[in-house]
Write a protein that holds these residues in place. Structure first.
Motif, PDB file in Angstrom:
ATOM      1  N   GLY A  87       5.968   9.095   1.592  1.00 34.87           N
ATOM      2  CA  GLY A  87       6.634   7.930   0.592  1.00 34.87           C
ATOM      3  C   GLY A  87       5.468   7.648  -0.143  1.00 34.87           C
ATOM      4  N   ALA A  88       4.543   8.398  -0.517  1.00 34.97           N
ATOM      5  CA  ALA A  88       3.310   7.982  -1.394  1.00 34.97           C
ATOM      6  C   ALA A  88       3.744   7.684  -2.773  1.00 34.97           C
ATOM      7  CB  ALA A  88       2.494   8.970  -1.615  1.00 34.97           C
ATOM      8  N   LYS A  89       3.193   6.525  -3.609  1.00 35.10           N
ATOM      9  CA  LYS A  89       3.531   6.124  -4.801  1.00 35.10           C
ATOM     10  C   LYS A  89       2.568   6.502  -5.820  1.00 35.10           C
ATOM     11  CE  LYS A  89       6.427   2.289  -2.938  1.00 35.10           C
ATOM     12  NZ  LYS A  89       6.680   0.920  -2.810  1.00 35.10           N
ATOM     13  N   TYR A  90       2.972   6.900  -7.027  1.00 33.24           N
ATOM     14  CA  TYR A  90       1.886   7.294  -8.064  1.00 33.24           C
ATOM     15  C   TYR A  90       2.517   6.398  -9.453  1.00 33.24           C
ATOM     16  CZ  TYR A  90       0.341  10.943  -5.255  1.00 33.24           C
ATOM     17  OH  TYR A  90      -0.339  11.642  -4.291  1.00 33.24           O
ATOM     18  N   GLU A  91       1.617   6.468 -10.355  1.00 35.02           N
ATOM     19  CA  GLU A  91       2.113   5.978 -11.934  1.00 35.02           C
ATOM     20  C   GLU A  91       1.864   7.130 -12.788  1.00 35.02           C
ATOM     21  OE1 GLU A  91      -0.694   2.928 -12.656  1.00 35.02           O
ATOM     22  OE2 GLU A  91       0.227   1.416 -11.732  1.00 35.02           O
ATOM     23  N   ALA A  92       2.670   7.242 -13.756  1.00 35.11           N
ATOM     24  CA  ALA A  92       2.727   8.344 -14.681  1.00 35.11           C
ATOM     25  C   ALA A  92       2.981   8.100 -16.087  1.00 35.11           C
ATOM     26  CB  ALA A  92       3.680   9.377 -14.409  1.00 35.11           C
ATOM     27  N   MET A  93       2.817   8.953 -17.052  1.00 33.92           N
ATOM     28  CA  MET A  93       3.021   8.676 -18.373  1.00 33.92           C
ATOM     29  C   MET A  93       3.226   9.834 -19.205  1.00 33.92           C
ATOM     30  SD  MET A  93       3.541   6.068 -20.468  1.00 33.92           S
ATOM     31  CE  MET A  93       3.771   5.956 -22.288  1.00 33.92           C
TER      32      MET A  93
END
Length: 441
Positions: free
Chosen positions: A337-343
């Motif tokens: 369940g690792a979380k990341y940010e992206a663009m």
């Protein structure tokens, strides 16, 4: 959601993401996607911050890069350039280090099930230390040492019963652990006596590791206290004077807005100050202090670039946007369940007008990289940059669905260097053998 750029990352005049002075769109077009990009300047800055923190305290120390976070010849050479030691956990990581020309005396070998062959390689290579995890390993090392006439420098890995505030899957310092000798049930004492009675070993001291992605120092303080209490006991009863105390790693980084890491120097300050306090209290010489940062060196220095493909709108539920990678190059979201940010790397200035969920291309419902991500309207051919993928992305990459593993590029001061080639379809079948049926006569 605000995307925080790390290291040398910035938005250039084209509105593109730029890392290390290199336009990410150009990198994607040159090397293809998925693509791992590492910000070398950020890795160097982190390595130097750890080392400078120890220098300020005037103590003997080693900062060992935990290569399980990301191991390649170029990465090992970069660690060597920065004067680091190296933590390896397998024969493959050790072989990588030796081929890279890393000084063997600065290599520490970890692992809970080292094979006879791996230990023989370690002894023959003359590495600096083996971190012993269990009694079976002690027997193997003693056999190999006696056969070769060597005395082997070791640390005993102990579990201090300290739980870090992190995800259950990556806890390692609590009593119920597959790692190490327990400090409380007599196993550590038994291992100590076993080592001290054998000529094959040179016991340097002890090692412990309390977990990963840790944002506070209290756990390190408590672990240091427990370790020194045991060392003081061994000193009183056996006159043992430790040369080394290794307090592991697990220093956290910022993946998303929810994470609030502290500066690396604060971890070092806490560890050194508590070690000094404990040494004074127990009237012990201050041992050399070792730590093993991995994620905190390379995690937020890595960015993965994908090409956006298909879209699926589920009315009144969500919109899925798919990329050309997924759990084959970053299994962490599916695994725990690792979380990341992206663009969008090619439209960093774009107004985020929709919320989508980023799906991987593997044939698994669980292959989701990010849920509910705000983006400009994503179109096929756009490049998605997922941040902070430098630790355990390439290391855990796999060929599920026969997807080739991505390339890796290092960027620094406007230059880009390919350090791991992209796998080809032929690479995927290079070890396959045909099935031949018997022909009846």
């Amino acid at each position: 959601m605000v995307v925080f750029l790390h290291g040398t990352s910035r938005v250039n005049e084209k509105g593109h993401l730029e890392i290390g002075g290199v336009d990410v769109v150009e990198l994607a077009e040159t090397y293809g996607t998925p693509l791992y990009i590492y910000d070398v300047a950020l890795i160097r800055a982190r390595a130097r911050a750890f080392q400078e923190a120890f220098r300020r305290h005037g103590v003997r120390a080693q900062v060992a890069y935990a290569s399980k976070a990301f191991s390649s010849i170029a990465m090992v050479q970069l660690a060597a350039e920065e004067g680091m030691s190296l933590d390896v956990v397998s024969g493959g990581e050790l072989h990588t280090a030796l081929v890279a020309g890393f000084p063997p005396e600065r290599i520490h070998f970890h692992g809970n099930n080292k094979s006879r062959e791996e230990l023989a390689m370690a002894l023959e290579s003359g590495i600096g230390c083996i971190v012993v995890d269990n009694f079976y390993e002690l027997e193997l090392i003693e056999e190999l040492a006696e056969a070769s006439g060597r005395t082997v420098p070791i640390l005993l890995r102990v579990t201090p019963g300290v739980e870090a505030h992190t995800h259950d899957y990556i806890l390692t310092g609590q009593e119920d652990s597959k790692f190490g000798f327990d400090l409380h049930n007599g196993q550590a004492d038994q291992a100590f006596r076993r080592v001290m009675s054998a000529k094959a070993f040179r016991l340097l001291g002890v090692h412990c590791h309390i977990g990963s992605q840790i944002f506070e120092t209290a756990g390190f303080v408590l672990a240091t206290q427990k370790v020194f209490a045991k060392l003081a006991e061994w000193n009183r009863e056996h006159r043992f004077v430790p040369e080394v105390v290794n307090l592991g790693g697990g220093f956290g980084i910022r993946y998303t807005e929810e994470d609030d890491p502290i500066p690396v120097a604060m971890y070092v300050d806490c560890i050194v100050e508590e070690a000094k306090k404990q040494a004074r209290e127990y009237e012990l010489p201050l041992p050399e202090i070792w730590i093993e940062p991995g994620r905190s060196l390379v995690g937020d220095a890595g960015t993965t670039i994908y090409t956006i493909g298909s879209r699926k709108d589920v009315p009144n539920v969500r919109t899925y946007v798919a990329v050309d990678g997924g759990m084959s190059d970053n299994i962490r979201p599916a695994l725990y369940g690792a979380k990341y940010e992206a663009m969008l790397a090619n439209r960093m200035w774009g107004e985020r007008t929709e919320v989508v969920s980023i799906a991987g291309k593997c044939c698994e419902s669980g292959d989701m990289l990010i849920w509910d991500l705000a983006l400009p309207e994503a179109k096929p051919g756009d490049y998605l940059a997922v941040f902070c993928t430098g630790a355990y992305g390439y290391s855990m990459a796999n060929n599920y669905n026969r997807l080739p593993r991505p390339a890796v590029v290092f960027v620094e001061n406007g230059d880009a260097q390919l350090v791991v080639k992209r796998e080809t379809y032929d690479d995927l079948i290079q070890y396959d053998l045909p099935w031949k049926t018997k022909v009846k006569k």
